[in-house]
Design an enzyme around this catalytic site. Structure first.
Site, PDB file in Angstrom:
ATOM      1  N   HIS A  70       0.876  -1.183   0.000  1.00  0.00           N
ATOM      2  CA  HIS A  70       0.000   0.000   0.000  1.00  0.00           C
ATOM      3  C   HIS A  70       0.912   1.231   0.000  1.00  0.00           C
ATOM      4  O   HIS A  70       1.733   1.403   0.909  1.00  0.00           O
ATOM      5  CB  HIS A  70      -0.926  -0.022   1.221  1.00  0.00           C
ATOM      6  CG  HIS A  70      -1.901  -1.159   1.145  1.00  0.00           C
ATOM      7  ND1 HIS A  70      -2.080  -2.066   2.158  1.00  0.00           N
ATOM      8  CD2 HIS A  70      -2.721  -1.545   0.134  1.00  0.00           C
ATOM      9  CE1 HIS A  70      -2.990  -2.960   1.779  1.00  0.00           C
ATOM     10  NE2 HIS A  70      -3.390  -2.667   0.560  1.00  0.00           N
ATOM     11  N   GLU A  73       1.715   3.615   3.065  1.00  0.00           N
ATOM     12  CA  GLU A  73       2.178   3.043   4.339  1.00  0.00           C
ATOM     13  C   GLU A  73       3.696   3.151   4.365  1.00  0.00           C
ATOM     14  O   GLU A  73       4.430   2.209   4.039  1.00  0.00           O
ATOM     15  CB  GLU A  73       1.659   1.608   4.460  1.00  0.00           C
ATOM     16  CG  GLU A  73       0.128   1.584   4.451  1.00  0.00           C
ATOM     17  CD  GLU A  73      -0.478   0.187   4.520  1.00  0.00           C
ATOM     18  OE1 GLU A  73       0.252  -0.800   4.730  1.00  0.00           O
ATOM     19  OE2 GLU A  73      -1.714   0.090   4.353  1.00  0.00           O
ATOM     20  N   HIS A 168       3.300  -3.558   6.885  1.00  0.00           N
ATOM     21  CA  HIS A 168       2.255  -2.549   6.631  1.00  0.00           C
ATOM     22  C   HIS A 168       2.147  -1.595   7.821  1.00  0.00           C
ATOM     23  O   HIS A 168       2.703  -1.860   8.898  1.00  0.00           O
ATOM     24  CB  HIS A 168       0.880  -3.227   6.469  1.00  0.00           C
ATOM     25  CG  HIS A 168       0.729  -4.004   5.202  1.00  0.00           C
ATOM     26  ND1 HIS A 168      -0.180  -3.683   4.224  1.00  0.00           N
ATOM     27  CD2 HIS A 168       1.371  -5.117   4.753  1.00  0.00           C
ATOM     28  CE1 HIS A 168      -0.102  -4.540   3.228  1.00  0.00           C
ATOM     29  NE2 HIS A 168       0.833  -5.435   3.533  1.00  0.00           N
ATOM     30  N   GLU A 232       1.615  -5.522  10.913  1.00  0.00           N
ATOM     31  CA  GLU A 232       1.125  -4.141  11.076  1.00  0.00           C
ATOM     32  C   GLU A 232       1.969  -3.472  12.156  1.00  0.00           C
ATOM     33  O   GLU A 232       2.004  -3.923  13.306  1.00  0.00           O
ATOM     34  CB  GLU A 232      -0.354  -4.141  11.495  1.00  0.00           C
ATOM     35  CG  GLU A 232      -1.290  -4.801  10.499  1.00  0.00           C
ATOM     36  CD  GLU A 232      -1.512  -4.002   9.217  1.00  0.00           C
ATOM     37  OE1 GLU A 232      -1.177  -2.793   9.206  1.00  0.00           O
ATOM     38  OE2 GLU A 232      -2.009  -4.584   8.234  1.00  0.00           O
TER      39      GLU A 232
HETATM   40  O1  LIG Z   1      -5.852  -0.558   8.416  1.00  0.00           O
HETATM   41  C1  LIG Z   1      -6.425  -1.156   7.517  1.00  0.00           C
HETATM   42  O2  LIG Z   1      -7.668  -1.158   7.420  1.00  0.00           O
HETATM   43  C2  LIG Z   1      -5.660  -1.943   6.499  1.00  0.00           C
HETATM   44  C3  LIG Z   1      -4.199  -2.146   6.813  1.00  0.00           C
HETATM   45  C4  LIG Z   1      -3.717  -3.179   5.808  1.00  0.00           C
HETATM   46  O3  LIG Z   1      -3.363  -2.818   4.719  1.00  0.00           O
HETATM   47  N1  LIG Z   1      -3.844  -4.458   6.173  1.00  0.00           N
HETATM   48  C5  LIG Z   1      -3.694  -5.533   5.255  1.00  0.00           C
HETATM   49  C6  LIG Z   1      -3.964  -6.827   5.975  1.00  0.00           C
HETATM   50  C7  LIG Z   1      -3.801  -8.031   5.083  1.00  0.00           C
HETATM   51  C8  LIG Z   1      -4.419  -9.300   5.667  1.00  0.00           C
HETATM   52  O4  LIG Z   1      -5.613  -9.296   5.942  1.00  0.00           O
HETATM   53  O5  LIG Z   1      -3.694 -10.282   5.831  1.00  0.00           O
HETATM   54  C9  LIG Z   1      -4.696  -5.363   4.116  1.00  0.00           C
HETATM   55  O6  LIG Z   1      -5.839  -4.953   4.366  1.00  0.00           O
HETATM   56  O7  LIG Z   1      -4.327  -5.632   2.974  1.00  0.00           O
HETATM   57 ZN    ZN Z   2      -1.474  -2.121   4.162  1.00  0.00          ZN
END
Ligand SMILES: O=C(O)CCC(=O)N[C@@H](CCC(=O)O)C(=O)O
Ligand code: ZN
Length: 351
Positions: A70, A73, A168, A232
């Site tokens: 992303h 980030e 992330h 994260e």
């Molecule tokens: O803060 C958020 O809502 C999204 C942060 C983020 O990009 N998280 C990833 C997690 C990936 C997963 O679910 O394994 C995403 O949403 O792509």
């Molecule tokens: Zn992300």
């Protein structure tokens, strides 16, 4: 373009070179490291770290480390760039083969999560779907899948264990600032040494995914048999606004792994379940369509708990209420296309 001008030079670091060339297809070229070994640029924002041939890889492991999947980030991107600076200066001598990836350079330039489509929903072949065809993200997902596949085959040929850490930062604040998601593979359990590594990196919360998906980590775990985590590390901020002291844990832990050094003594007991708060996904909230209503406010922090019976979402057919035990919300985001994830409801596992 000559090989040397295609590679970043002494006045330019990897990040600025990647931003400058975000829309170009850079050719492969090599850069020798001061203490031996080399960096091989496989494409824009993609570097393979090759230790010297005579180097003993005592841990028998290899890593894929990605950031900027992303584009907004930025802190993990800066952490990865620091590691590349240390490799180039000789402050870090590599002993562990690695693939370093800045996921979405074009979105990094514009400071957006993505340009046309969320890259972290396009892996495991999802980049071939009609609705994302010819988007920059679909092309990037295909390129990353191919390069990662080749890297994984090289590591398998040498019987190296492969780990993937996809770094992330979250959109919302979080009651648990740093947390990792363990990509789902049926029957798999988190190895103690992976828990110890996450704790070393200041990540004290682990969320077990409940199904395979189309994220980068899910692709690397399912297709490449890596131990894969989306990590994260804090909250999204523009370049230049990150307090990098808050990311020292992940920087030091990755640097230690790349150098092939043993885990610190404190990590010997750190894999104990009590040290890591482990959560599981209870329910995945999907945007079901126009009459979908999400009752979680926009400013709620990740891991905010809801009491049994609380209505979380509803549409004209169904309504979801928290079950008998409290459930916490992670990644609430109502602003996603139909069919995509609006959030996860999670509960803590008893140890
Ligand atoms: O803060 C958020 O809502 C999204 C942060 C983020 O990009 N998280 C990833 C997690 C990936 C997963 O679910 O394994 C995403 O949403 O792509
Ligand atoms: Zn992300």
């Amino acid at each position: 373009m000559t090989a040397s001008s295609a590679f970043f030079n002494s006045k330019q670091d990897w990040l600025s070179h990647t931003l400058e060339n975000a829309s170009k297809a850079l050719p492969q070229c090599r850069h020798r490291l001061p203490g031996g070994g080399e960096l091989v640029q496989l494409g824009t924002g993609i570097l393979q770290v090759s230790p010297p041939v005579d180097c003993q890889n005592t841990h028998q492991d290899a890593m894929m480390i990605s950031a900027g999947v992303h584009g907004n980030e930025t802190a993990p991107i800066e952490v990865l760039n620091q590691l590349v600076n240390e490799l180039r200066s000789g402050a870090l001598q590599p002993a562990c083969p690695a693939l370093l990836i800045l996921g979405n350079p074009q979105a990094m330039v514009t400071g957006q999560r993505f340009i046309d489509a969320n890259l972290n929903r396009l892996f495991s072949g999802a980049h071939r779907r009609d609705e994302v065809r010819q988007t920059p993200e679909a092309e990037r997902a295909q390129q990353l899948e191919q390069l990662c596949q080749t890297f994984a085959e090289q590591t398998q040929a040498r019987s190296l264990a492969l780990s993937h850490y996809d770094l992330h930062t979250a959109i919302r604040s979080s009651q648990r600032e740093k947390f990792a998601l363990y990509a789902f593979v049926a029957g798999r359990q988190v190895p103690a040494e992976q828990c110890a590594f996450l704790l070393e990196a200041d990540v004290h919360t682990l969320l077990l995914q409940h199904k395979a998906g189309t994220t980068f980590a899910s692709f690397s775990s399912s297709a490449l048999k890596a131990q894969s985590f989306t990590v994260e590390l804090g909250q999204v901020k523009p370049f230049g606004q990150n307090d990098l002291s808050r990311f020292q844990g992940i920087h030091n832990a990755l640097k230690r792994r790349l150098a092939g050094l043993p885990a610190p003594a404190s990590a010997a007991t750190a894999g104990e379940p009590a040290e890591m708060a482990i959560f599981q996904v209870v329910h995945e909230i999907l945007n079901s369509g126009e009459d979908f209503q999400f009752h979680v406010p926009d400013d709620v922090a990740n891991f905010t708990q809801y009491a049994p019976g609380t209505v979380i979402w509803e549409d004209s057919h169904q309504r979801y209420c928290v079950g008998e035990r409290p459930e916490a919300i992670v990644f609430p985001n109502r602003d996603v296309p139909i069919g995509q994830r609006v959030g996860l409801l999670v509960s803590r596992l008893a140890v």
